[in-house]
Design an enzyme around this catalytic site. Structure first.
Site, PDB file in Angstrom:
ATOM      1  N   GLU A  53       0.693  -1.279   0.128  1.00 29.57           N
ATOM      2  CA  GLU A  53      -0.077   0.005  -0.041  1.00 29.57           C
ATOM      3  C   GLU A  53       0.637   1.117   0.140  1.00 29.57           C
ATOM      4  O   GLU A  53       1.734   1.386   0.674  1.00 29.57           O
ATOM      5  CB  GLU A  53      -0.764   0.039   1.288  1.00 29.57           C
ATOM      6  CG  GLU A  53      -1.968   0.953   1.131  1.00 29.57           C
ATOM      7  CD  GLU A  53      -3.079   0.633   2.006  1.00 29.57           C
ATOM      8  OE1 GLU A  53      -3.902  -0.134   1.485  1.00 29.57           O
ATOM      9  OE2 GLU A  53      -3.051   0.415   3.338  1.00 29.57           O
ATOM     10  N   LYS A  55       0.622   4.775   1.195  1.00 23.55           N
ATOM     11  CA  LYS A  55      -0.109   5.221   2.339  1.00 23.55           C
ATOM     12  C   LYS A  55       0.704   6.377   3.023  1.00 23.55           C
ATOM     13  O   LYS A  55       1.781   5.972   3.486  1.00 23.55           O
ATOM     14  CB  LYS A  55      -0.751   4.118   3.292  1.00 23.55           C
ATOM     15  CG  LYS A  55      -1.562   4.609   4.237  1.00 23.55           C
ATOM     16  CD  LYS A  55      -1.683   3.277   5.298  1.00 23.55           C
ATOM     17  CE  LYS A  55      -2.745   3.486   6.252  1.00 23.55           C
ATOM     18  NZ  LYS A  55      -2.932   2.222   7.143  1.00 23.55           N
ATOM     19  N   LYS A 115      -7.963   2.585  -2.868  1.00 25.14           N
ATOM     20  CA  LYS A 115      -8.547   2.204  -1.606  1.00 25.14           C
ATOM     21  C   LYS A 115      -8.997   3.445  -1.317  1.00 25.14           C
ATOM     22  O   LYS A 115      -8.262   4.473  -0.942  1.00 25.14           O
ATOM     23  CB  LYS A 115      -7.459   1.638  -0.866  1.00 25.14           C
ATOM     24  CG  LYS A 115      -7.971   1.198   0.597  1.00 25.14           C
ATOM     25  CD  LYS A 115      -6.768   0.477   1.295  1.00 25.14           C
ATOM     26  CE  LYS A 115      -7.539  -0.277   2.593  1.00 25.14           C
ATOM     27  NZ  LYS A 115      -6.405  -0.447   3.498  1.00 25.14           N
ATOM     28  N   GLU A 164     -14.562  -5.582   1.817  1.00 24.93           N
ATOM     29  CA  GLU A 164     -13.958  -5.642   3.018  1.00 24.93           C
ATOM     30  C   GLU A 164     -14.976  -5.763   4.406  1.00 24.93           C
ATOM     31  O   GLU A 164     -15.878  -5.182   4.278  1.00 24.93           O
ATOM     32  CB  GLU A 164     -13.326  -4.319   3.184  1.00 24.93           C
ATOM     33  CG  GLU A 164     -12.576  -4.159   4.884  1.00 24.93           C
ATOM     34  CD  GLU A 164     -11.711  -2.852   5.004  1.00 24.93           C
ATOM     35  OE1 GLU A 164     -10.610  -2.729   4.287  1.00 24.93           O
ATOM     36  OE2 GLU A 164     -12.258  -2.057   5.597  1.00 24.93           O
ATOM     37  N   ASN A 185     -10.708  -7.006   7.811  1.00 20.46           N
ATOM     38  CA  ASN A 185      -9.822  -5.950   8.087  1.00 20.46           C
ATOM     39  C   ASN A 185      -9.701  -6.139   9.874  1.00 20.46           C
ATOM     40  O   ASN A 185     -10.815  -6.174  10.455  1.00 20.46           O
ATOM     41  CB  ASN A 185     -10.515  -4.629   8.025  1.00 20.46           C
ATOM     42  CG  ASN A 185      -9.376  -3.369   8.210  1.00 20.46           C
ATOM     43  OD1 ASN A 185      -8.525  -3.674   9.137  1.00 20.46           O
ATOM     44  ND2 ASN A 185      -9.530  -2.403   7.597  1.00 20.46           N
ATOM     45  N   GLU A 215      -6.464  -7.995   6.334  1.00 18.59           N
ATOM     46  CA  GLU A 215      -5.978  -6.591   6.248  1.00 18.59           C
ATOM     47  C   GLU A 215      -5.637  -6.144   7.636  1.00 18.59           C
ATOM     48  O   GLU A 215      -6.320  -6.516   8.668  1.00 18.59           O
ATOM     49  CB  GLU A 215      -6.915  -5.874   5.741  1.00 18.59           C
ATOM     50  CG  GLU A 215      -7.397  -6.217   4.533  1.00 18.59           C
ATOM     51  CD  GLU A 215      -8.725  -5.528   3.983  1.00 18.59           C
ATOM     52  OE1 GLU A 215      -8.720  -4.134   4.070  1.00 18.59           O
ATOM     53  OE2 GLU A 215      -9.922  -6.128   3.516  1.00 18.59           O
ATOM     54  N   SER A 216      -4.493  -5.097   7.950  1.00 17.05           N
ATOM     55  CA  SER A 216      -4.136  -4.555   8.914  1.00 17.05           C
ATOM     56  C   SER A 216      -3.435  -5.319  10.094  1.00 17.05           C
ATOM     57  O   SER A 216      -3.524  -6.711   9.997  1.00 17.05           O
ATOM     58  CB  SER A 216      -5.447  -3.662   9.529  1.00 17.05           C
ATOM     59  OG  SER A 216      -5.833  -2.876   8.894  1.00 17.05           O
TER      60      SER A 216
END
Length: 258
Positions: A53, A55, A115, A164, A185, A215-216
């Site tokens: 990503e 970000k 995203k 998601e 997530n 995710e995360s």
């Protein structure tokens, strides 16, 4: 927080629409070369795959990295072995833009994910017009009818929706619209608390044939190993890549998910 982020993203899209009407964006979207096949690229394999990503910031962590050259960042991700590039385009809290996505699209051969907090057809169309191959649809932010409509539009445009989720109910809602890329997530978008074990609790609920994305909560190779052991086909990673050496970090993470 999620409602505020979504409302802000829609407001910003409406401002862009006042300068670039829907018909013009749709024309640009339909004139793009075909989207890359993200489902094929992210299909389950002998080792984990990574969505890397671009970000700059987040509401939970504040500023992460300046990233003056998103294209360079994406090329480093490609060099490091990422399978797909995710680009944050939300401008208020994440300091991203569609220009970032366009720069990344022009720099790499990998599929590119927009995203953002997408809730309207205009946002989906401008994603394709900017060169996105995937768009993020957050179940918690969308009524089921809207999720179905935006999912169908994304597919009609040749893109792949990454749907998601954050709960068993949301996984079921993603399955009901036929999602083939389903993310879990670990970050609660209302409280921003992390639960790294959430993916493992929900993974078996994701339909067979769908790609499972964690995710995360990925800061170390051990986190990737944890997700892989719980059945993740793909791991989406942002903060750890923008705050360290992207190539070395990707190499370590891919080895951890072998």
């Amino acid at each position: 927080m999620l409602a505020d982020l979504t409302a802000g993203a829609v407001e910003d899209a409406e401002a862009r629409a006042s300068e670039r009407p829907l018909a013009a964006v749709e024309k640009d979207a339909l004139s793009r070369p075909p989207a890359r096949d993200a489902l094929q690229v992210l299909a389950p394999a002998d080792r984990v795959k990574i969505i890397a990503e671009v970000k700059r910031a987040s509401p939970s962590r504040g500023d992460l990295a300046a990233i003056p050259d998103p294209a360079l960042q994406a090329r480093l991700y490609e060099q490091g072995g990422a399978s797909t590039i995710s680009v944050l385009t939300e401008q208020r809290r994440f300091k991203g833009s569609l220009a970032d996505l366009e720069a990344v699209r022009g720099a790499v051969s990998l599929p590119v994910l927009r995203k953002d907090f997408i809730a309207t057809e205009y946002q989906v169309l401008e994603a394709r017009a900017a060169g996105a191959d995937l768009v993020l649809l957050i179940v918690a932010a969308l009524p089921q009818e809207t999720l179905e409509r935006l999912h169908a539009l994304t597919v009609d445009l040749g893109m792949t929706p990454l749907v998601e989720t954050h709960s068993a109910e949301e996984v079921d809602r993603a399955a009901d619209v036929g999602a083939r890329l389903i993310g879990v997530n670990a970050r609660d978008l209302s409280t921003f608390e992390l639960d790294r074990d959430l993916f493992g609790r929900l993974a078996e609920r994701i339909p067979a044939g769908a790609v499972k994305i964690a995710e995360s909560a990925v800061l170390t190779p051990a986190d990737v190993t944890h997700y892989r052991a719980d059945g993740a086909d793909v791991v989406l990673i942002g903060e750890a890549l923008v705050t360290g050496d992207p190539v070395a970090t990707l190499t370590a993470f891919l080895e951890a998910g072998a």
